[in-house]
Design an enzyme around this catalytic site. Structure first.
Site, PDB file in Angstrom:
ATOM      1  N   CYS A  72       0.844  -1.193   0.000  1.00 39.19           N
ATOM      2  CA  CYS A  72       0.000   0.000   0.000  1.00 39.19           C
ATOM      3  C   CYS A  72       0.882   1.246   0.000  1.00 39.19           C
ATOM      4  CB  CYS A  72      -0.904  -0.001   1.230  1.00 39.19           C
ATOM      5  SG  CYS A  72      -1.990   1.431   1.325  1.00 39.19           S
ATOM      6  N   ASN A 131      -9.298   3.755   3.608  1.00 38.22           N
ATOM      7  CA  ASN A 131      -8.817   5.126   3.404  1.00 38.22           C
ATOM      8  C   ASN A 131      -8.209   5.343   2.024  1.00 38.22           C
ATOM      9  OD1 ASN A 131      -6.511   3.613   3.721  1.00 38.22           O
ATOM     10  ND2 ASN A 131      -5.574   4.927   5.266  1.00 38.22           N
ATOM     11  N   HIS A 132      -8.433   4.425   1.101  1.00 41.77           N
ATOM     12  CA  HIS A 132      -7.885   4.570  -0.246  1.00 41.77           C
ATOM     13  C   HIS A 132      -8.690   5.581  -1.058  1.00 41.77           C
ATOM     14  CE1 HIS A 132      -6.103   0.255   0.207  1.00 41.77           C
ATOM     15  NE2 HIS A 132      -5.386   1.177   0.834  1.00 41.77           N
ATOM     16  N   HIS A 163      -3.940   6.641  -3.856  1.00 43.80           N
ATOM     17  CA  HIS A 163      -3.629   5.870  -2.650  1.00 43.80           C
ATOM     18  C   HIS A 163      -4.358   4.535  -2.731  1.00 43.80           C
ATOM     19  CE1 HIS A 163      -4.106   5.363   2.004  1.00 43.80           C
ATOM     20  NE2 HIS A 163      -3.109   4.637   1.525  1.00 43.80           N
ATOM     21  N   HIS A 287       3.289   8.908   7.065  1.00 40.91           N
ATOM     22  CA  HIS A 287       2.698   8.616   5.752  1.00 40.91           C
ATOM     23  C   HIS A 287       1.424   9.409   5.508  1.00 40.91           C
ATOM     24  CE1 HIS A 287      -0.149   6.252   8.003  1.00 40.91           C
ATOM     25  NE2 HIS A 287      -0.587   5.559   6.979  1.00 40.91           N
ATOM     26  N   ALA A 289      -1.708  12.174   7.798  1.00 42.82           N
ATOM     27  CA  ALA A 289      -2.074  12.896   9.013  1.00 42.82           C
ATOM     28  C   ALA A 289      -2.226  11.958  10.206  1.00 42.82           C
ATOM     29  CB  ALA A 289      -3.374  13.667   8.786  1.00 42.82           C
ATOM     30  N   LYS A 365     -13.671   8.456  -3.707  1.00 46.86           N
ATOM     31  CA  LYS A 365     -13.594   7.239  -2.891  1.00 46.86           C
ATOM     32  C   LYS A 365     -14.290   6.083  -3.623  1.00 46.86           C
ATOM     33  CE  LYS A 365     -12.442   7.340   1.011  1.00 46.86           C
ATOM     34  NZ  LYS A 365     -11.131   7.095   1.646  1.00 46.86           N
TER      35      LYS A 365
END
EC number: 6.5.1.8
Length: 370
Positions: A72, A131-132, A163, A287, A289, A365
């Protein structure tokens, strides 16, 4: 912290670290054979393992410290689209079908990446959940004009950050490994460790390819071209200092430029590691926040205060595409720490030089309804 293992936290105010994350870091430091543990400014509690951390051992490998999403990471692209021509409504309309399987030549793409055909999957070329994301951005500030100029990039172009990771492949590798050996460390010289490393390296390469295909799909969808600025991996185990360096949610400080994203409603930063001080943090950086609230907490707190539609526009006036009603609360900006504080911590430790700050324009998202 365990006195048998060298441990450190990177941050100006250590009292601000989550005690649960510290406990998880301490538990990892007590593993037999662990040599050094570092908690980075975005450290937060994970599923038994602290996220935002790096772990080094002289002779052992722990697959569960890498986790299920092997490879990731983040890719950053400069597109050909001038910022003045970016229209959120137009881009929104064109971003269709991107959660569906990629229709490209999968076996050829895998072969070009040095991967076997049996790693073909409908997930290749898709973002995934959690969270991608894919985010279109513009340069808000150039913080180091000389270094930015040397990169030969344009400040007036739309940039794109991707991401994502190895999707189900990394999960399958970890599950099989845990079924065979549990969470015991593998001696790096043993065949079991070498077999894991082979699969791990393939998952990392798969994840890099996945981000590249995702980027191309999104650029094709809006009719632009682009060039890759960087691609970095956050979950991995690699040789380092005659031993093995595990990163769990940590950006590499030994692979060139790094992008450190905020939440979907905050800025991101393009930075350059400072090699002279990289040893302080096991050549690793924050990486992102880092979470302030767990997913369940975020949903419980925010779903009482907002409607899902309220979260489709951020305080920076950026737009969010997320049709999963639970995920839009779990990944709300309020659930994350202040990215400016994270960057300031890294600068205070002498670990980075900030080059540019990027403002979100549109964050994607998923369009899949729950």
């Amino acid at each position: 912290m365990n006195k048998c293992c060298e441990t450190s936290l990177i941050g100006r105010d250590l009292s601000r670290f989550d005690p649960m994350a510290i406990d998880q870091l301490d538990a990892t430091a007590r593993l037999e054979g662990m040599g050094k543990v570092v908690g980075l400014p975005d450290l937060h509690a994970g599923n038994g393992i602290a996220v935002g951390a790096a772990f080094w051992s002289p002779d052992r490998i722990w697959p569960h410290l890498v986790g299920s999403d092997i490879g990731c990471g983040m890719a950053l692209w400069e597109t050909s689209l001038p910022v003045r021509k970016f229209r959120v409504s137009q881009v929104d309309r064109r971003l269709q079908g991107l959660d569906d399987p990629w229709g490209g030549a999968m076996e050829a793409a895998l072969s070009a990446a040095g991967l076997p055909a049996n790693l073909a999957s409908p997930s290749l070329g898709t973002i995934g959940g959690g969270n991608h994301f894919v985010e279109f951005q513009r340069i808000e500030d150039v913080l180091d004009t000389d270094r930015f100029a040397a990169l030969n990039v344009k400040a007036d172009r739309v940039w794109m950050m991707v991401h994502s990771g190895s999707r189900g492949l990394g999960q399958a590798i970890l599950n099989e490994q845990l079924a065979r050996t549990g969470k015991s460390g593998l001696m790096a010289s043993e065949p079991e460790a070498k077999a894991y490393l082979l699969e791990h390296d393939q998952a990392v390469a798969w994840a890099v390819l996945n981000r590249r295909i995702i980027a191309q799909r999104f650029m094709d969808a809006i009719g632009v071209s682009g060039s890759g600025i960087l691609d970095i991996v956050h979950n991995s185990v690699t040789p380092y200092d005659s031993g093995w360096l595990h990163r769990k949610g940590a950006a590499p400080a030994d692979c060139g430029l790094v992008v450190i994203p905020g939440s979907r409603g905050d800025f991101s930063y393009l930075v350059e590691p400072v090699p002279d001080f990289a040893h302080k943090s096991l050549v690793s950086l924050a990486h992102g926040a880092g979470r302030k609230w767990s997913r369940n907490d975020a949903h419980a707190r925010l779903s009482r205060r907002y409607k899902a539609a309220d979260l489709q526009r951020t305080k920076l006036a950026s737009h969010v595409i997320c049709e999963d009603r639970r995920l839009i609360f779990e990944e709300a900006p309020e659930a994350y720490k202040d990215i400016a504080g994270i960057i300031a911590d890294l600068e205070a430790a002498g670990l980075i030089r900030a080059i540019a700050r990027l403002r979100p324009l549109l964050s994607y998202k998923t369009r899949r309804h729950d």
